[in-house]
Design a protein around this motif. Sequence first.
Motif, mmCIF file in Angstrom:
data_model
loop_
_atom_site.group_PDB
_atom_site.id
_atom_site.type_symbol
_atom_site.label_atom_id
_atom_site.label_comp_id
_atom_site.label_asym_id
_atom_site.label_seq_id
_atom_site.Cartn_x
_atom_site.Cartn_y
_atom_site.Cartn_z
ATOM 1 N N GLY A 125 0.822 -1.195 0.000
ATOM 2 C CA GLY A 125 0.000 0.000 0.000
ATOM 3 C C GLY A 125 0.858 1.247 0.000
ATOM 4 N N ASP A 126 0.193 2.383 -0.079
ATOM 5 C CA ASP A 126 0.905 3.654 -0.076
ATOM 6 C C ASP A 126 1.466 3.959 1.302
ATOM 7 N N SER A 127 2.627 4.588 1.334
ATOM 8 C CA SER A 127 3.235 4.915 2.621
ATOM 9 C C SER A 127 4.208 6.082 2.475
ATOM 10 N N VAL A 128 4.553 6.662 3.611
ATOM 11 C CA VAL A 128 5.498 7.777 3.663
ATOM 12 C C VAL A 128 6.535 7.474 4.737
ATOM 13 N N THR A 129 7.788 7.682 4.399
ATOM 14 C CA THR A 129 8.881 7.434 5.339
ATOM 15 C C THR A 129 9.663 8.728 5.549
ATOM 16 N N GLN A 130 9.829 9.090 6.820
ATOM 17 C CA GLN A 130 10.587 10.287 7.160
ATOM 18 C C GLN A 130 11.806 9.936 7.984
ATOM 19 N N MET A 131 12.799 10.802 7.930
ATOM 20 C CA MET A 131 13.962 10.613 8.779
ATOM 21 C C MET A 131 13.552 10.785 10.232
ATOM 22 N N GLU A 132 14.197 10.006 11.087
ATOM 23 C CA GLU A 132 13.888 10.084 12.510
ATOM 24 C C GLU A 132 14.492 11.333 13.122
ATOM 25 N N GLY A 133 13.826 11.834 14.128
ATOM 26 C CA GLY A 133 14.371 12.971 14.843
ATOM 27 C C GLY A 133 14.816 12.568 16.227
ATOM 28 N N PRO A 134 15.081 13.535 17.067
ATOM 29 C CA PRO A 134 14.971 14.950 16.729
ATOM 30 C C PRO A 134 16.153 15.446 15.902
ATOM 31 N N VAL A 135 15.882 16.461 15.113
ATOM 32 C CA VAL A 135 16.920 17.175 14.403
ATOM 33 C C VAL A 135 17.222 18.427 15.227
ATOM 34 N N THR A 136 18.457 18.553 15.628
ATOM 35 C CA THR A 136 18.863 19.668 16.496
ATOM 36 C C THR A 136 19.834 20.554 15.731
ATOM 37 N N LEU A 137 19.484 21.838 15.611
ATOM 38 C CA LEU A 137 20.289 22.780 14.850
ATOM 39 C C LEU A 137 20.459 24.080 15.615
ATOM 40 N N SER A 138 21.489 24.777 15.268
ATOM 41 C CA SER A 138 21.673 26.134 15.762
ATOM 42 C C SER A 138 20.950 27.099 14.827
ATOM 43 N N GLU A 139 20.560 28.227 15.370
ATOM 44 C CA GLU A 139 19.887 29.233 14.552
ATOM 45 C C GLU A 139 20.752 29.593 13.346
ATOM 46 N N GLU A 140 20.090 29.792 12.203
ATOM 47 C CA GLU A 140 20.708 30.143 10.920
ATOM 48 C C GLU A 140 21.354 28.962 10.208
ATOM 49 N N ALA A 141 21.266 27.783 10.764
ATOM 50 C CA ALA A 141 21.805 26.602 10.079
ATOM 51 C C ALA A 141 20.878 26.200 8.934
ATOM 52 N N PHE A 142 21.436 25.362 8.032
ATOM 53 C CA PHE A 142 20.653 24.830 6.910
ATOM 54 C C PHE A 142 19.912 23.577 7.366
ATOM 55 N N LEU A 143 18.664 23.465 6.930
ATOM 56 C CA LEU A 143 17.820 22.347 7.329
ATOM 57 C C LEU A 143 17.464 21.470 6.141
ATOM 58 N N THR A 144 17.586 20.162 6.328
ATOM 59 C CA THR A 144 16.998 19.192 5.416
ATOM 60 C C THR A 144 16.297 18.124 6.241
ATOM 61 N N ILE A 145 15.058 17.867 5.926
ATOM 62 C CA ILE A 145 14.333 16.735 6.516
ATOM 63 C C ILE A 145 13.916 15.849 5.352
ATOM 64 N N TYR A 181 8.446 8.365 -0.428
ATOM 65 C CA TYR A 181 7.102 7.809 -0.427
ATOM 66 C C TYR A 181 7.028 6.587 -1.331
ATOM 67 N N THR A 182 6.033 5.787 -1.068
ATOM 68 C CA THR A 182 5.667 4.653 -1.920
ATOM 69 C C THR A 182 4.215 4.854 -2.312
ATOM 70 N N ALA A 183 3.969 4.863 -3.602
ATOM 71 C CA ALA A 183 2.606 5.129 -4.065
ATOM 72 C C ALA A 183 2.294 4.313 -5.303
ATOM 73 N N THR A 184 1.061 3.896 -5.403
ATOM 74 C CA THR A 184 0.623 3.116 -6.561
ATOM 75 C C THR A 184 0.226 4.009 -7.717
ATOM 76 N N GLY A 185 -0.067 5.270 -7.430
ATOM 77 C CA GLY A 185 -0.485 6.191 -8.476
ATOM 78 C C GLY A 185 0.359 7.437 -8.460
ATOM 79 N N TYR A 186 -0.298 8.588 -8.678
ATOM 80 C CA TYR A 186 0.407 9.863 -8.748
ATOM 81 C C TYR A 186 -0.189 10.807 -7.704
#
Lengths: 117, 112
Positions: free
Chosen positions: B1-21, B25-30
């Motif tokens: 079935g359809d599903s979504v996978t995210q990176m585990e947290g917590p993500v800890t950053l200092s102010e003004e740092a660059f963020l990527t999360i 996904y897995t999907a049968t359609g669009y």
Amino acid sequence: EAGVVQSPRYKIIEKKQPVAFWCNPISGHNTLYWYLQNLGQGPELLIRYENEEAVDDSQLPKDRFSAERLKGVDSTLKIQPAELGDSAVYLCASSLTLFSGNTGELFFGEGSRLTVL
Amino acid sequence: GDSVTQMEGPVTLSEEAFLTINCTYTATGYPSLFWYVQYPGEGLQLLLKATKADDKGSNKGFEATYRKETTSFHLEKGSVQVSDSAVYFCALSYVNTDKLIFGTGTRLQVFP
């Protein structure tokens, strides 16, 4: 404009007791959802209403859970009897229907946090 | 079935740092793809969305691009602020079902 309103915000009950949650969607939103959010997890759909009709209740545990939306506006979600594993946050959301300008965005309430002892 | 996978947290950053999360996904359609954010004590709210491949959603300095070839929808921000501290959920849905499927959420903590 008022957002989605849920009550109560917090509820603590003993197992085997009943509990009910109430939701008032955004005015004009015909689609209403109840989601379950366990700790550390994403929300999972329990039931979706189009007006007063439940169009998707496949994930609702019907042995103890029930929901209603009698006049196509407010909705109530009930658990009877509650079990320890029901401790979670119950989220209500609403949206416009597909044919009245829905952009795919759901509007969520703050949730009702249930603790079953 | 359809599903979504995210990176585990917590993500800890200092102010003004660059963020990527990361989100895949897995999907049968669009599906359409979404990022929702939950600030402390508040309900989930839509942050941005993309409805088809190569679309870029953006809001409040956050961006995500719908990558069909890698089935990804990574959230990025060039300079995070303390006020960005929240839980971020990636989700998908199909336009004819209105049913959102969420990932498990990633907690972001930004320190001054």
